[in-house]
Design a protein around this motif. Sequence first.
Motif, PDB file in Angstrom:
ATOM      1  N   LEU A 152     -58.269 -21.779  10.016  1.00 58.28           N
ATOM      2  CA  LEU A 152     -57.154 -21.300  10.827  1.00 58.28           C
ATOM      3  C   LEU A 152     -57.620 -20.256  11.824  1.00 58.28           C
ATOM      4  CD1 LEU A 152     -54.439 -20.867   8.044  1.00 58.28           C
ATOM      5  CD2 LEU A 152     -54.636 -22.758   9.651  1.00 58.28           C
ATOM      6  N   SER A 153     -56.981 -20.231  12.971  1.00 58.08           N
ATOM      7  CA  SER A 153     -57.237 -19.170  13.931  1.00 58.08           C
ATOM      8  C   SER A 153     -56.688 -17.870  13.366  1.00 58.08           C
ATOM      9  CB  SER A 153     -56.559 -19.490  15.272  1.00 58.08           C
ATOM     10  OG  SER A 153     -55.145 -19.432  15.121  1.00 58.08           O
ATOM     11  N   PRO A 154     -57.181 -16.725  13.823  1.00 58.20           N
ATOM     12  CA  PRO A 154     -56.658 -15.445  13.319  1.00 58.20           C
ATOM     13  C   PRO A 154     -55.145 -15.320  13.471  1.00 58.20           C
ATOM     14  CG  PRO A 154     -58.677 -15.081  14.545  1.00 58.20           C
ATOM     15  CD  PRO A 154     -58.330 -16.531  14.719  1.00 58.20           C
ATOM     16  N   ASP A 155     -54.605 -15.829  14.586  1.00 54.94           N
ATOM     17  CA  ASP A 155     -53.161 -15.735  14.802  1.00 54.94           C
ATOM     18  C   ASP A 155     -52.401 -16.587  13.791  1.00 54.94           C
ATOM     19  OD1 ASP A 155     -50.862 -14.827  16.359  1.00 54.94           O
ATOM     20  OD2 ASP A 155     -50.693 -16.912  17.010  1.00 54.94           O
ATOM     21  N   ASN A 156     -52.878 -17.817  13.554  1.00 56.33           N
ATOM     22  CA  ASN A 156     -52.207 -18.692  12.583  1.00 56.33           C
ATOM     23  C   ASN A 156     -52.384 -18.173  11.156  1.00 56.33           C
ATOM     24  OD1 ASN A 156     -51.173 -20.482  14.447  1.00 56.33           O
ATOM     25  ND2 ASN A 156     -52.961 -21.811  14.413  1.00 56.33           N
ATOM     26  N   ARG A 157     -53.544 -17.593  10.885  1.00 61.59           N
ATOM     27  CA  ARG A 157     -53.773 -17.006   9.558  1.00 61.59           C
ATOM     28  C   ARG A 157     -52.798 -15.862   9.320  1.00 61.59           C
ATOM     29  NH1 ARG A 157     -56.557 -18.361   5.077  1.00 61.59           N
ATOM     30  NH2 ARG A 157     -58.476 -18.766   6.217  1.00 61.59           N
ATOM     31  N   ARG A 158     -52.600 -15.046  10.333  1.00 56.87           N
ATOM     32  CA  ARG A 158     -51.671 -13.918  10.215  1.00 56.87           C
ATOM     33  C   ARG A 158     -50.253 -14.436   9.954  1.00 56.87           C
ATOM     34  NH1 ARG A 158     -51.460  -8.535  12.019  1.00 56.87           N
ATOM     35  NH2 ARG A 158     -49.384  -7.848  12.627  1.00 56.87           N
ATOM     36  N   LYS A 159     -49.838 -15.478  10.689  1.00 61.26           N
ATOM     37  CA  LYS A 159     -48.514 -16.050  10.490  1.00 61.26           C
ATOM     38  C   LYS A 159     -48.359 -16.615   9.079  1.00 61.26           C
ATOM     39  CE  LYS A 159     -47.654 -17.238  15.339  1.00 61.26           C
ATOM     40  NZ  LYS A 159     -47.547 -18.346  16.329  1.00 61.26           N
ATOM     41  N   GLU A 160     -49.422 -17.243   8.577  1.00 61.94           N
ATOM     42  CA  GLU A 160     -49.377 -17.784   7.213  1.00 61.94           C
ATOM     43  C   GLU A 160     -49.212 -16.661   6.196  1.00 61.94           C
ATOM     44  OE1 GLU A 160     -52.079 -20.883   4.674  1.00 61.94           O
ATOM     45  OE2 GLU A 160     -53.050 -19.028   5.319  1.00 61.94           O
ATOM     46  N   PHE A 161     -49.937 -15.569   6.397  1.00 63.32           N
ATOM     47  CA  PHE A 161     -49.833 -14.427   5.485  1.00 63.32           C
ATOM     48  C   PHE A 161     -48.398 -13.883   5.488  1.00 63.32           C
ATOM     49  CE2 PHE A 161     -54.577 -12.988   5.629  1.00 63.32           C
ATOM     50  CZ  PHE A 161     -54.907 -14.105   4.889  1.00 63.32           C
ATOM     51  N   VAL A 162     -47.794 -13.772   6.668  1.00 63.34           N
ATOM     52  CA  VAL A 162     -46.433 -13.229   6.754  1.00 63.34           C
ATOM     53  C   VAL A 162     -45.442 -14.163   6.071  1.00 63.34           C
ATOM     54  CG1 VAL A 162     -44.564 -12.612   8.340  1.00 63.34           C
ATOM     55  CG2 VAL A 162     -46.898 -11.898   8.848  1.00 63.34           C
ATOM     56  N   ALA A 163     -45.599 -15.476   6.293  1.00 60.98           N
ATOM     57  CA  ALA A 163     -44.690 -16.446   5.672  1.00 60.98           C
ATOM     58  C   ALA A 163     -44.790 -16.392   4.154  1.00 60.98           C
ATOM     59  CB  ALA A 163     -45.012 -17.852   6.184  1.00 60.98           C
ATOM     60  N   LYS A 164     -46.018 -16.347   3.628  1.00 62.59           N
ATOM     61  CA  LYS A 164     -46.200 -16.293   2.174  1.00 62.59           C
ATOM     62  C   LYS A 164     -45.746 -14.942   1.615  1.00 62.59           C
ATOM     63  CE  LYS A 164     -48.043 -20.359   1.401  1.00 62.59           C
ATOM     64  NZ  LYS A 164     -49.493 -20.536   1.254  1.00 62.59           N
ATOM     65  N   ALA A 165     -45.966 -13.869   2.381  1.00 64.43           N
ATOM     66  CA  ALA A 165     -45.515 -12.541   1.939  1.00 64.43           C
ATOM     67  C   ALA A 165     -43.998 -12.499   1.878  1.00 64.43           C
ATOM     68  CB  ALA A 165     -46.037 -11.465   2.892  1.00 64.43           C
TER      69      ALA A 165
END
Length: 228
Positions: free
Chosen positions: A17-30
């Motif tokens: 994942l790109s850093p931006d998509n990784r960040r979005k994934e972290f927020v969604a899971k959080a």
Amino acid sequence: MNKKASPKRVRVKQKRLSPDNRRKEFVAKATEFFSEEGFGGGTRDLARRLGVTQPLLYRYFPSKDDLIKEVYRTVYLEPLDTGWEKLLADRSRPIRDRLQEFYNAYTKVIFTRKWLRIYLYSGLKGLDINRWYVGVVRDKILSRIIRECRHEAGLPPQTRPTASELEMAWVFHSGIFYYGVRKYIYESPVLEDKEQMIRDALDAFLAGFERVFGAEESARRPPVKAVG
């Protein structure tokens, strides 16, 4: 007799994942994590659920508070930036039609178990999320509704709503909000036709607003002297 060789496991290469998509994934899971565990849940458990190390999580969010603020932004603020203020201010349409459309859309966003649980958890923990959001609702939604109700009722414009006007608007807004709490948190019986519930609430609010504040305005006006 030769034993049959067991098939080799094929390792599935995970998509990077790109850093931006990784960040979005972290927020969604959080968001899912906090809605289930509350804000007492630790970042170690969250990282385990994400399948990453805690240091990697901290590379994206230096502290738990930073992560909570990002959850607040994506869950609470982003959905409000959808042209709702413009809809409420469109005086080419009757106020009742605008409010019906607004609350139909607004409840589609907030009437989820995840959204409501996060909101209630943050209130119990005394976090700033609730205070921030209450301020946004007051300033961006309720103050605008009051302004438009005054215009529809033929009342003079005001710079700021009065305390009494805000209380009436909060009672109306909170009644709709609590419908969602009863249905999605308490799982209590409710009127299943949500749009009908909103229509009924609007009928009571709009009639009450004009009767109460229109009467107050009339009482303040000096009596018209008869010309003899």
